[in-house]
Motif scaffolding. Sequence first.
Motif, mmCIF file in Angstrom:
data_model
loop_
_atom_site.group_PDB
_atom_site.id
_atom_site.type_symbol
_atom_site.label_atom_id
_atom_site.label_comp_id
_atom_site.label_asym_id
_atom_site.label_seq_id
_atom_site.Cartn_x
_atom_site.Cartn_y
_atom_site.Cartn_z
ATOM 1 N N SER A 293 0.521 -1.198 -0.220
ATOM 2 C CA SER A 293 0.385 -0.415 -0.689
ATOM 3 C C SER A 293 1.058 1.416 0.340
ATOM 4 O O SER A 293 0.623 2.329 1.047
ATOM 5 N N THR A 294 1.230 1.412 -0.900
ATOM 6 C CA THR A 294 2.598 2.258 -1.449
ATOM 7 C C THR A 294 1.813 3.717 -1.627
ATOM 8 O O THR A 294 0.598 3.720 -1.941
ATOM 9 N N VAL A 295 1.729 5.120 -1.137
ATOM 10 C CA VAL A 295 1.442 6.525 -1.098
ATOM 11 C C VAL A 295 2.167 6.568 -2.737
ATOM 12 O O VAL A 295 3.477 7.171 -2.250
ATOM 13 N N LEU A 296 1.529 7.140 -3.837
ATOM 14 C CA LEU A 296 2.025 7.882 -4.519
ATOM 15 C C LEU A 296 2.066 9.114 -4.369
ATOM 16 O O LEU A 296 0.429 9.446 -4.638
ATOM 17 N N ASP A 297 2.697 9.721 -4.903
ATOM 18 C CA ASP A 297 2.800 11.720 -4.298
ATOM 19 C C ASP A 297 2.583 11.802 -6.094
ATOM 20 O O ASP A 297 2.634 11.159 -7.233
ATOM 21 N N THR A 298 3.347 13.459 -6.379
ATOM 22 C CA THR A 298 2.151 13.650 -7.554
ATOM 23 C C THR A 298 3.432 13.294 -8.245
ATOM 24 O O THR A 298 3.053 13.253 -9.462
ATOM 25 N N PHE A 299 4.472 13.509 -7.653
ATOM 26 C CA PHE A 299 6.020 13.062 -8.697
ATOM 27 C C PHE A 299 5.941 12.076 -8.726
ATOM 28 O O PHE A 299 6.726 11.361 -10.069
ATOM 29 N N ASP A 300 5.458 10.578 -7.633
ATOM 30 C CA ASP A 300 5.648 9.738 -8.390
ATOM 31 C C ASP A 300 4.898 9.169 -9.522
ATOM 32 O O ASP A 300 5.385 8.677 -10.698
ATOM 33 N N ARG B 188 17.348 12.722 -15.923
ATOM 34 C CA ARG B 188 17.923 13.619 -15.911
ATOM 35 C C ARG B 188 17.082 14.548 -16.378
ATOM 36 O O ARG B 188 16.205 15.782 -16.362
ATOM 37 N N THR B 189 15.897 14.427 -17.778
ATOM 38 C CA THR B 189 14.923 14.756 -18.613
ATOM 39 C C THR B 189 14.114 14.021 -17.600
ATOM 40 O O THR B 189 12.824 15.503 -17.813
ATOM 41 N N ILE B 190 13.933 13.362 -16.997
ATOM 42 C CA ILE B 190 12.177 13.368 -16.080
ATOM 43 C C ILE B 190 13.037 14.631 -15.259
ATOM 44 O O ILE B 190 11.444 15.432 -14.865
ATOM 45 N N GLY B 191 13.981 14.309 -14.351
ATOM 46 C CA GLY B 191 13.666 15.074 -13.225
ATOM 47 C C GLY B 191 13.193 16.583 -13.830
ATOM 48 O O GLY B 191 13.177 17.439 -12.758
ATOM 49 N N ALA C 242 11.088 17.671 -15.714
ATOM 50 C CA ALA C 242 9.830 17.788 -15.908
ATOM 51 C C ALA C 242 8.693 17.800 -14.802
ATOM 52 O O ALA C 242 8.211 17.972 -15.146
ATOM 53 N N VAL C 243 9.984 16.870 -14.041
ATOM 54 C CA VAL C 243 8.961 17.028 -12.608
ATOM 55 C C VAL C 243 9.688 18.271 -11.599
ATOM 56 O O VAL C 243 8.682 18.142 -10.936
ATOM 57 N N ASN C 244 10.523 18.402 -12.085
ATOM 58 C CA ASN C 244 11.372 19.751 -11.099
ATOM 59 C C ASN C 244 11.834 18.775 -9.431
ATOM 60 O O ASN C 244 11.524 19.217 -8.519
ATOM 61 N N LEU C 245 13.183 18.044 -9.926
ATOM 62 C CA LEU C 245 13.444 17.046 -8.449
ATOM 63 C C LEU C 245 14.826 17.094 -9.961
ATOM 64 O O LEU C 245 15.022 16.640 -11.104
ATOM 65 N N SER C 246 15.448 16.145 -8.828
ATOM 66 C CA SER C 246 17.071 16.004 -8.992
ATOM 67 C C SER C 246 17.580 14.803 -10.354
ATOM 68 O O SER C 246 16.802 13.919 -9.913
ATOM 69 N N ALA C 247 18.287 14.226 -10.357
ATOM 70 C CA ALA C 247 18.200 12.822 -11.142
ATOM 71 C C ALA C 247 18.498 11.419 -10.223
ATOM 72 O O ALA C 247 17.412 10.912 -10.187
ATOM 73 N N VAL D 194 14.803 11.219 -8.374
ATOM 74 C CA VAL D 194 14.087 10.579 -9.552
ATOM 75 C C VAL D 194 14.309 8.717 -9.354
ATOM 76 O O VAL D 194 13.853 8.185 -9.423
ATOM 77 N N GLN D 195 15.612 8.764 -9.726
ATOM 78 C CA GLN D 195 16.313 7.120 -9.356
ATOM 79 C C GLN D 195 15.821 6.334 -8.557
ATOM 80 O O GLN D 195 15.502 5.653 -8.233
ATOM 81 N N ARG D 196 16.379 7.366 -7.127
ATOM 82 C CA ARG D 196 15.313 6.468 -5.770
ATOM 83 C C ARG D 196 13.543 5.674 -5.914
ATOM 84 O O ARG D 196 13.402 5.249 -5.563
ATOM 85 N N ARG D 197 13.153 6.909 -6.734
ATOM 86 C CA ARG D 197 11.774 6.645 -6.877
ATOM 87 C C ARG D 197 11.294 5.491 -7.290
ATOM 88 O O ARG D 197 10.533 4.849 -7.564
ATOM 89 N N ILE D 198 12.081 5.774 -8.880
ATOM 90 C CA ILE D 198 11.506 4.958 -9.712
ATOM 91 C C ILE D 198 12.001 3.165 -8.786
ATOM 92 O O ILE D 198 11.419 2.702 -8.826
ATOM 93 N N LYS D 199 13.727 3.557 -8.546
ATOM 94 C CA LYS D 199 13.986 2.211 -7.446
ATOM 95 C C LYS D 199 12.568 1.433 -7.120
ATOM 96 O O LYS D 199 12.377 0.462 -6.294
ATOM 97 N N ARG D 200 12.434 2.173 -5.463
ATOM 98 C CA ARG D 200 11.082 2.661 -5.017
ATOM 99 C C ARG D 200 10.296 1.603 -5.045
ATOM 100 O O ARG D 200 9.636 -0.144 -5.384
ATOM 101 N N MET D 201 10.012 2.617 -6.578
ATOM 102 C CA MET D 201 8.665 1.991 -7.534
ATOM 103 C C MET D 201 8.536 0.649 -7.590
ATOM 104 O O MET D 201 7.727 -0.106 -8.236
#
Lengths: 172, 172
Positions: B17-24, B40-43, B45-50, B53-60
């Motif tokens: 039951s992961t909570v996904l915020d707007t960034f995710d 980096r490009t994703i970063g 687009a969403v106003n986040l550092s690379a 982004v990488q940590r969020r992808i890994k977590r998901m």
Amino acid sequence: MQLCFTEGFPLPQPSKSTVLDTFDRKILDILQRDNTTPQRTIGEAVNLSAPAVQRRIKRMTTDGVIQANVAVIDPDALGQAITIFVEVEVISETAAQIEQAKREFSAVPEVQQCYYVTGAADFILIIVVPSMADYEALTRRLFFGNNNVKRFRTFVAMDRVKVGLSVPTSTA
Amino acid sequence: MQLCFTEGFPLPQPSKSTVLDTFDRKILDILQRDNTTPQRTIGEAVNLSAPAVQRRIKRMTTDGVIQANVAVIDPDALGQAITIFVEVEVISETAAQIEQAKREFSAVPEVQQCYYVTGAADFILIIVVPSMADYEALTRRLFFGNNNVKRFRTFVAMDRVKVGLSVPTSTA
DNA sequence: CCTTCGGTGAAACAAAGTTGCATAGAACGC
DNA sequence: GCGTTCTATGCAACTTTGTTTCACCGAAGG
């Protein structure tokens, strides 16, 4: 990034009559399962150098054999928990009206897949929505609001037993 | 890599039951369209550092929100040109027999998708084969050879209008 | 026999993914 | 209110991967 996706894959120009050899098929077979596999690893698996693999991937991408590279998301995680199938039967099957229907169905984000088929139905849609209430609203808009829709049958998925777009690569 | 894919995605454990915020959600939205997009490009687009982004992808990914990263292949290029829908109705719906059917259908490479549904049918299959002759052979093996299959209806796809697994990411 | 062309591998290069670390903010207890 | 802790972030170094260059090999054809 100025490409205009209607959502879903654009299904680009039909792939040129490219001849795929055994190497290509093996590469595709791997990429279909995991496209994050390093090219060097692929190279080892198919007995080819990394650049060779890279060239083949590039060629197949420009040729349209590889249509997209995507992440597969768990609908549950997004609160889009319900998968629904709909068989749609239309009243008039003129070319213009079929094209119109294709465009209408494709434009809806909740419509994941849309096929024009032969048989007892004309279209088959696969829809993903957060709740039955949303589906109900969608049917009102999409089917009842469309005077060319004669009938539609709904199937609610209780279990997504197997979900994929992988195509068998065997030369068979 | 010792994972055992039956082909298709294994549909792993239900995502915690992961909570996904707007960034995710924004990240998923991008990855669903093109998972080769640089972090980096994703970063940007969403106003986040690379790394963020990488940590969020890994977590998901570990949480099962991202189930797979795959290349989408044009079936035509592989000579697997025909897409077919089948509604399957079974005779006995005991839990054991349903599970058995799920396993049987899933094991077939030509079966791209398999859903257990409510309604006029019990299963819906999406099958991709090189020719109608192959489909005919498949039906013989899969349906006529299975004495729990009561009836099946076939729809042949004339047009793959929209094909994707993208889930709407809007919080709606 | 020589030429050409498509494809290859090795190495150098560029770009992306990954990690470590110090920091900023939120929630909590004192 | 103050300090602690936990989480998440950005920056910068580092590692891995993707990409290009180039010389070479073998098959097809003159």
